[in-house]
Scaffold this active site. Structure first.
Site, PDB file in Angstrom:
ATOM      1  CB  CYS A  89       7.147  -3.002  -2.286  1.00 15.66           C
ATOM      2  SG  CYS A  89       5.463  -3.508  -1.861  1.00 15.66           S
ATOM      3  CB  CYS A 187       6.033  -9.394   3.221  1.00 13.93           C
ATOM      4  SG  CYS A 187       6.058  -8.831   1.502  1.00 13.93           S
TER       5      CYS A 187
END
Length: 350
Positions: A89, A187
């Site tokens: 990410c 997340c």
């Protein structure tokens, strides 16, 4: 300033303001589930930005996150690997897509609450990445795939602070009531239940199969390889006077290989898709320290290139426990991060 709503990015923002920077805050929507992306989470970031007197922009990167990070995470788990989504990410989304937006807005730098340090080298060397001074909180592991261009644009104000110091500053500046509670979960996996997420987004789930020992003898049945990772002890359901551990996962045969704790140690690991921050080490034998997962203590090793394959062998001075395919091996010289790559499954070493 990448403002997550937590204490780290809030304190980092105040430190930058005190240093005289002109700051805009940005909050990224990325999570599929969990707190990130919910209206309540965004509203708390809005309140924090207002309290810090920062103009705030909310960017919706959920589609990109789903296609580039979540899909990778699910795909790797379904192949019997153990991916780390943050490693992917950061260069693609947090410091990739965001850097494009920053440039389009005429903004000079990206700041975040990561515990890491960047130092400018000579023109030929480019920027260099270092661990944060707090060894228990250092997050340089997750940043080792950032490009030189991305590192040049980064500011990590917390790199020279410990977590205890950051918490003390938050108390001093009255930030504790404004920030959300911290979480160590992914997340996008509310409650930490990433297996449920895999089952929700995986199109074809691995079927049940055999638990086997190294000699191939069958000792039980597993629920699907995506439920397991190398080094796992709990949840196997195999009665024994001495606990079994997952030694490896054979995707092709749909088997999970079990053994005893001492069988988890390995003298070397094969690593591919290498990203070097220090390009002078490309193709060279390098003696350094290697972390094979985030909470692993970096161990002395030698990096040995494997011809033109692009892979390297990491040969440890002392055997290391549970080198897990899919996880990142990150190379260090002292506090400096040289680069790293992805550990591959034992069969690929043949």
């Amino acid at each position: 300033m990448a403002l997550s709503g937590g204490v780290d990015s809030a304190v980092a923002a105040v430190l930058l303001k005190q240093a005289g920077y002109e700051i805009r805050a940005v909050h990224l929507l990325m999570g599929e589930t969990g707190d990130h992306g919910r209206d309540s989470d965004v509203s708390s970031v809005v309140r924090l930005a207002e309290a810090l007197d920062l103009p705030l922009t909310v960017l919706d990167y959920r589609s990109l996150f789903r296609s580039e990070v979540l899909s990778y995470f699910v795909r790797e788990y379904l192949k019997g690997l153990t991916p780390n989504p943050c490693v992917v990410c950061n260069p693609l989304v947090k410091f990739g897509k965001l850097l494009q937006w920053v440039s389009s807005e005429g903004i000079d730098r990206i700041a975040s609450g990561h515990y890491a340090r960047v130092e400018e080298g000579s023109d030929s060397e480019g920027p260099r990445l270092f661990k944060g001074v707090d060894s228990g909180k250092d997050q340089s592991y997750f940043l080792h795939r950032l490009s030189r261009e991305q590192l040049s644009a980064c500011l990590f104000p917390l790199g020279d602070y410990t977590k205890a110091q950051v918490r003390a500053l938050a108390e001093k500046w009255g930030l504790r009531s404004l920030v959300r509670n911290e979480s160590v979960e992914f997340c996008f996996a509310g409650g930490g239940d990433y297996r449920r997420l895999i089952e929700e987004f995986g199109r074809v789930l691995p079927p049940p199969g055999d638990f086997v020992l190294r000699d191939g003898s069958v000792i039980g049945r597993h629920r699907g390889i995506h439920h397991y990772t190398v080094g796992q002890r709990r949840g196997l359901g195999i009665p024994s006077t001495e606990p079994y551990y997952v030694l490896s996962i054979d995707f092709e045969s749909n088997r999970v290989v079990l053994g005893r704790n001492e069988e988890l140690s390995t003298a070397e690991a094969l690593v591919n898709d290498i990203h070097w921050i220090r390009s002078e080490f490309v193709g060279e034998r390098v003696r350094c320290e290697v972390k094979i997962r985030y909470r692993h203590r970096a161990a002395p090793a030698e990096i040995v290139p494997c011809g033109r394959s692009g892979k390297v062998r990491v040969v440890f001075e002392q055997p290391q426990r549970a080198a897990t395919p899919g996880q990142s091996a990150v190379f260090h010289l002292g506090d400096e991060v040289l680069g790293g790559g992805f550990i591959v499954r034992p069969r690929e070493q043949e």
